[in-house]
Design a protein around this motif. Structure first.
Motif, PDB file in Angstrom:
ATOM      1  N   GLN A  64       0.846  -1.186   0.000  1.00 11.59           N
ATOM      2  CA  GLN A  64       0.000   0.000   0.000  1.00 11.59           C
ATOM      3  C   GLN A  64       0.883   1.237   0.000  1.00 11.59           C
ATOM      4  N   THR A  66       0.577   5.486   0.112  1.00 11.90           N
ATOM      5  CA  THR A  66      -0.255   6.670   0.282  1.00 11.90           C
ATOM      6  C   THR A  66       0.492   7.861  -0.298  1.00 11.90           C
ATOM      7  N   PHE A 103      -5.057  12.980  -0.222  1.00 11.34           N
ATOM      8  CA  PHE A 103      -4.200  11.817  -0.430  1.00 11.34           C
ATOM      9  C   PHE A 103      -4.946  10.739  -1.211  1.00 11.34           C
ATOM     10  N   ILE A 105      -4.638   6.441  -1.944  1.00 11.90           N
ATOM     11  CA  ILE A 105      -4.033   5.192  -1.501  1.00 11.90           C
ATOM     12  C   ILE A 105      -3.996   4.237  -2.693  1.00 11.90           C
TER      13      ILE A 105
END
Length: 179
Positions: A64, A66, A103, A105
Motif C-alpha cells: 500500500q 499513500t 491523499f 491510496i
C-alpha cells in the motif's frame, strides 16, 4: 504464535530474503535459478511477515502506498511546490498538514501482480514475432550491466514468472490468513 524472537528476526530477514530473491532472478539466465525460484524465495519473506505480524500489517507495510498532494497556490514557485510534494510524501507526512492536503491510496493486489507477470512473460515472447523470428526467440541487448550481465527477453520472461509466482503465493497466504 507471535514471539518477540520471531518478530525481531523477521524484521531483519525480510529485506535479506527480498534481495536474495532478486539476485536469484537475475542469476537465472546464466546459472540455475530464475523467475520461479526467485519468486518463491521472495514470497517466503512475506509468508514469514504474515506469520509474525498478520496479513493486515503486511499489506499496509509492503503493498500500500499513500500519496499526498495539494493544489498549487499562486504564490508558490514550481520548485517550492515540488519540494512540498516530496517532503509531504517522504519524511514529513503528518506534520504541518493543512486541510487542503489530499491523499490517494494505491494498493498492489496479488491478482494484479499475477496479471502483470503473465502479461510481461507473454510480451517477452511476442518480441520475437515482431522481429520476424519464431515465438519466444531470445533477443539480448549489447550493453552489459555490472553484476547482472546483459539483459534481454529471457530476463523479461523470468521477471514475469517471478511476479506471477509471487502473486499466486501471496494470494494463497492472504486468503488463508484471513480465515
Amino acid at each position: 504464535m507471535k514471539t518477540i524472537i520471531l518478530v525481531t528476526a523477521i524484521r531483519y530477514l525480510t529485506p535479506l530474503f527480498l534481495v536474495f530473491s532478486i539476485y536469484i532472478l537475475f542469476r537465472g539466465h546464466n546459472h540455475p535459478g530464475g523467475g520461479f525460484i526467485g519468486g518463491l524465495i521472495g514470497s517466503i519473506a512475506f509468508v514469514f511477515h504474515v506469520l509474525a505480524y498478520g496479513s493486515a500489517r503486511t499489506v499496509n507495510s509492503y503493498f500500500q502506498l499513500t500519496v499526498y498532494h495539494q493544489d498549487r497556490q499562486q504564490n508558490n514557485s514550481p520548485t517550492q511546490y515540488m519540494w512540498d510534494m516530496v517532503s509531504a510524501n517522504t519524511w514529513n507526512r503528518l506534520k504541518n498538514r493543512t486541510p487542503d492536503w489530499r491523499f490517494h491510496i494505491f494498493r498492489v493486489r496479488p491478482a494484479y501482480l499475477m496479471a502483470a507477470g503473465l502479461f510481461l512473460a507473454t510480451t517477452s515472447g511476442v518480441t520475437g514475432l515482431l522481429r520476424g523470428k519464431p515465438f519466444m526467440t531470445g533477443w539480448w541487448m549489447e550493453v552489459k550491466i555490472p553484476f547482472i550481465g546483459s539483459l534481454g527477453t529471457p530476463t523479461l520472461f523470468d521477471a514475469g514468472v517471478y511476479m506471477l509466482v509471487m502473486g499466486m503465493v501471496l494470494k494463497l497466504v492472504f486468503t488463508m490468513s484471513k480465515e
